[in-house]
Enzyme design. Structure first.
Site, short mmCIF file in Angstrom:
data_model
loop_
_atom_site.label_atom_id
_atom_site.label_comp_id
_atom_site.label_asym_id
_atom_site.label_seq_id
_atom_site.Cartn_x
_atom_site.Cartn_y
_atom_site.Cartn_z
N LYS A 266 40.21 5.42 47.97
CA LYS A 266 41.56 6.00 47.84
C LYS A 266 42.53 4.88 47.57
O LYS A 266 42.69 3.97 48.38
CB LYS A 266 41.96 6.75 49.12
CG LYS A 266 43.43 7.20 49.14
CD LYS A 266 43.81 7.96 50.41
CE LYS A 266 45.31 8.23 50.47
NZ LYS A 266 45.72 8.94 51.71
N ASP A 271 52.52 5.98 49.67
CA ASP A 271 52.49 7.40 50.02
C ASP A 271 53.79 7.78 50.75
O ASP A 271 53.94 7.53 51.94
CB ASP A 271 51.27 7.67 50.91
CG ASP A 271 51.18 9.14 51.32
OD1 ASP A 271 51.92 9.97 50.74
OD2 ASP A 271 50.36 9.46 52.21
N LYS A 278 57.59 12.15 54.21
CA LYS A 278 57.29 11.60 55.53
C LYS A 278 58.55 11.18 56.26
O LYS A 278 59.58 10.92 55.64
CB LYS A 278 56.41 10.34 55.37
CG LYS A 278 54.98 10.62 55.03
CD LYS A 278 54.18 9.31 55.00
CE LYS A 278 52.74 9.56 54.61
NZ LYS A 278 51.98 10.37 55.55
N GLU A 350 47.62 14.21 50.13
CA GLU A 350 47.34 13.88 48.74
C GLU A 350 46.03 13.14 48.55
O GLU A 350 45.44 13.18 47.48
CB GLU A 350 48.50 13.05 48.16
CG GLU A 350 48.43 11.53 48.41
CD GLU A 350 48.51 11.14 49.86
OE1 GLU A 350 48.95 11.97 50.68
OE2 GLU A 350 48.13 10.00 50.21
N ARG A 352 42.99 13.59 49.70
CA ARG A 352 41.86 14.48 49.36
C ARG A 352 41.99 15.02 47.94
O ARG A 352 40.98 15.29 47.29
CB ARG A 352 41.78 15.61 50.40
CG ARG A 352 43.01 16.48 50.45
CD ARG A 352 43.12 17.29 51.74
NE ARG A 352 43.64 16.49 52.85
CZ ARG A 352 43.81 16.95 54.08
NH1 ARG A 352 43.48 18.20 54.38
NH2 ARG A 352 44.29 16.18 55.03
N1 BES Z 1 47.96 8.41 54.11
C1 BES Z 1 48.11 9.48 55.03
C2 BES Z 1 47.25 9.32 56.27
C3 BES Z 1 47.66 8.24 57.23
C4 BES Z 1 48.52 8.54 58.27
C5 BES Z 1 47.14 6.98 57.13
C6 BES Z 1 48.86 7.55 59.16
C7 BES Z 1 47.48 6.00 58.04
C8 BES Z 1 48.34 6.29 59.06
C9 BES Z 1 47.71 10.79 54.37
O1 BES Z 1 47.96 10.89 53.02
C10 BES Z 1 48.52 11.87 55.03
O2 BES Z 1 49.70 11.84 54.88
N2 BES Z 1 47.87 12.75 55.76
C11 BES Z 1 48.53 13.78 56.46
C12 BES Z 1 47.74 15.04 56.28
C13 BES Z 1 48.47 16.27 56.79
C14 BES Z 1 49.66 16.57 55.93
C15 BES Z 1 47.48 17.42 56.79
C16 BES Z 1 48.60 13.36 57.92
O3 BES Z 1 47.65 12.80 58.43
O4 BES Z 1 49.64 13.59 58.53
ZN ZN Z 2 48.00 9.08 51.99
MN MN Z 3 49.94 11.54 52.62
#
Ligand code: BES
Ligand code: ZN
Ligand code: MN
Length: 493
Positions: A266, A271, A278, A350, A352
């Site tokens: 990835k 992000d 976020k 995103e 996935r």
């Molecule tokens: N890149 C993030 C995951 C992440 C979160 C990595 C914290 C490192 C630290 C990923 O793209 C994401 O935002 N995932 C969401 C998924 C949710 C919206 C189902 C998450 O984990 O909040």
């Molecule tokens: Zn991410």
């Molecule tokens: Mn994300």
């Protein structure tokens, strides 16, 4: 930096000998009969109470003989309690101290200490990996004068038993290669997102490919990605001004025609969450959201450095996830390269969305196995913290091989379940699936989403959201799971 294995008698010159002492005053390894090293004066330091031998304690001493310019004494703690974990801690402390001296050539006797659950191979490998990590410097953009780089150039991983020499030499080489791969990976991940863009990642892969005839890089841009019908990947890049990249970096060290191990990374270079924006809190850390990409490229760099006899291909999907007037919106439906449709309920899920198309693409490479590596979910950090990467797989043998590689290298993973019940959480009224499965079991539903694209493949997924980088005062990339992945690939060679 060069690492090699050596018997004490073959060491011509040392600027520093690193020797251990238990808290009862015993010198380790046992140096009785080793010529040129007189340890009796070291024991005296314990008697006087100057050096207690507590775990991780260090003392740098002036020349005890003409052959050694210095001795670094390192505490090993209680004789019965020297575990692999403690042993690695001791190596780390030693490496930190010696790297600050002006020593060039070092003889590390610690690799000759018999530690439970280690072999001569892994003790030499840990030495090389941990010394490399201690010497790593973040590519910072501070304008102040840089401290002078460490002068360390050659490190001998000492063995006392000549029958260990060959294994230790292999371990030292592998550890040095892992060091190269981890540094490569950390450099990319530590860079800010305005430098490390998808384009930058593509160029880095091409540059790496020029270092060996066994490497081949192919970098695709938006037009080719569209032609491949990667509608899910493209839906993530829509809001960004930076063009996406699909990077395919092949290492051909094995026989022609041998099915490759495919490592999918990835590479979200930043992000923001997109329209599902976020919180600003630690948003800067989302520059590390390309850590999966960095580590699969770093693994290839390590395998090339080690001249491993195996075929491994990295497939990196790189883009930014940004909000804009053109960005994908919650509720939008996209068609993946596999033909399956996805309702994007949260644009922050995103990872996935880009990985599923990379997995579908990887089928063309006729892989023996596919392992994807991604900072995929915050839920994985809640479940496992930073100590273990989350592991998911549709194949028990592959899962166990990865777990074992993690244990051997102390770059551990922990397996979490996958089943139809979790996949059911992804049901959508409007498309084949939704991209999120609700609050519960977030790391697992993310993996269950990916599993829908890996049917008929031997596939594993490593969620490194917790293990890939450190937050807070020591904010930086860890280079994990390069060591695990290199170990797995070498075990298949
Ligand atoms: N890149 C993030 C995951 C992440 C979160 C990595 C914290 C490192 C630290 C990923 O793209 C994401 O935002 N995932 C969401 C998924 C949710 C919206 C189902 C998450 O984990 O909040
Ligand atoms: Zn991410
Ligand atoms: Mn994300």
């Amino acid at each position: 930096m060069e690492f090699y294995a050596s018997l004490p008698a073959s060491i011509r010159r040392t600027d520093c000998a690193i020797i251990g002492m238990f808290d009862d005053g015993t010198i380790a390894p046992d140096l009785k009969g080793v010529s040129g090293l007189d340890a009796s004066n070291l024991t005296a330091l314990h008697k006087t109470g100057d050096f207690g031998g507590r775990l991780g304690e260090t003392l740098l001493l002036p020349p005890p003989s003409v052959k050694q310019l210095r001795v670094l004494l390192v505490g090993l703690g209680a004789p019965k309690a020297l575990t692999r974990r403690h042993f690695r801690r001791v190596l780390k402390e030693a490496a930190q101290v010696v790297s600050k001296t002006s020593a060039k050539e070092v003889a590390c006797y610690l690799s000759a200490i018999a530690v439970t659950d280690t072999s001569a191979y892994y003790r030499a490998r840990y030495t090389a990996e941990l010394f490399s990590a201690a010497l790593y410097k973040i590519p910072d953009l501070k304008t102040a004068k840089k401290p002078k780089p460490s002068s360390l150039s050659r490190i001998a991983c000492v063995v006392l038993d000549s029958s260990d020499l060959k294994e230790a030499e292999r371990g030292a080489r592998a550890g040095a290669a892992v060091g190269v791969g981890q540094s490569f990976s950390k450099d990319l991940a530590n860079l800010p997102a305005n430098v490390c863009t998808p384009t930058y990642l593509g160029t880095a892969a091409q540059k790496l490919a020029r270092s060996s005839t066994k490497l081949h890089a192919q970098v695709l841009g938006p037009v080719q990605i569209k032609r491949l019908k990667m509608g899910s990947f493209l839906s993530v890049t829509r809001g960004s001004e930076e063009p996406p990249r699909l990077i395919v970096l092949e290492y051909r060290g094995g026989p022609r025609g041998q099915a490759p191990i495919v490592l999918v990374g990835k590479g979200v270079t930043f992000d923001t969450g997109g329209i599902s924006l976020k919180d600003p809190g630690a948003m800067d850390e989302m520059k590390f959201d390309m850590s999966g990409a960095a580590t699969v490229l770093g693994t290839i760099a390590a395998l090339a450095d080690a001249k491993a006899s195996i075929n491994v291909t990295a497939v990196v999907v790189a883009c930014e996830n940004m909000p804009s007037g053109r960005a994908t919106k919650p509720g939008d439906i996209v068609t993946s390269m596999s033909g399956q449709t996805i309702e994007v309920l949260n644009t922050d899920a995103e990872g996935r969305l880009i990985l599923c198309d990379a997995i579908t693409y990887s089928r063309r490479l006729k892989p023996s196995v596919i392992i994807d590596v991604a900072t995929l979910t915050g839920a994985c950090v809640v479940a496992l913290g930073s100590h273990n990467s989350g592991l998911f797989a549709n194949d028990d043998d592959l899962a166990n091989a990865l777990l074992d590689a993690g244990k051997r290298t102390a770059d551990t993973a922990w397996r979490l379940p996958l089943s139809e019940d979790y996949a059911d959480q992804l049901r959508s009224n409007f498309a084949d699936m939704a991209n999120i499965g609700g609050r519960e079991a977030g790391a697992i539903t993310a993996a269950a989403f990916l599993a829908k694209f890996a049917t008929g493949l031997r596939w594993a997924h490593l969620d490194i959201a917790g293990s890939g980088y450190v937050s807070g005062a020591a904010k930086s990339s860890t280079g994990r799971p390069v060591s695990l992945l290199v170990d797995y690939c070498l075990s298949q060679a």
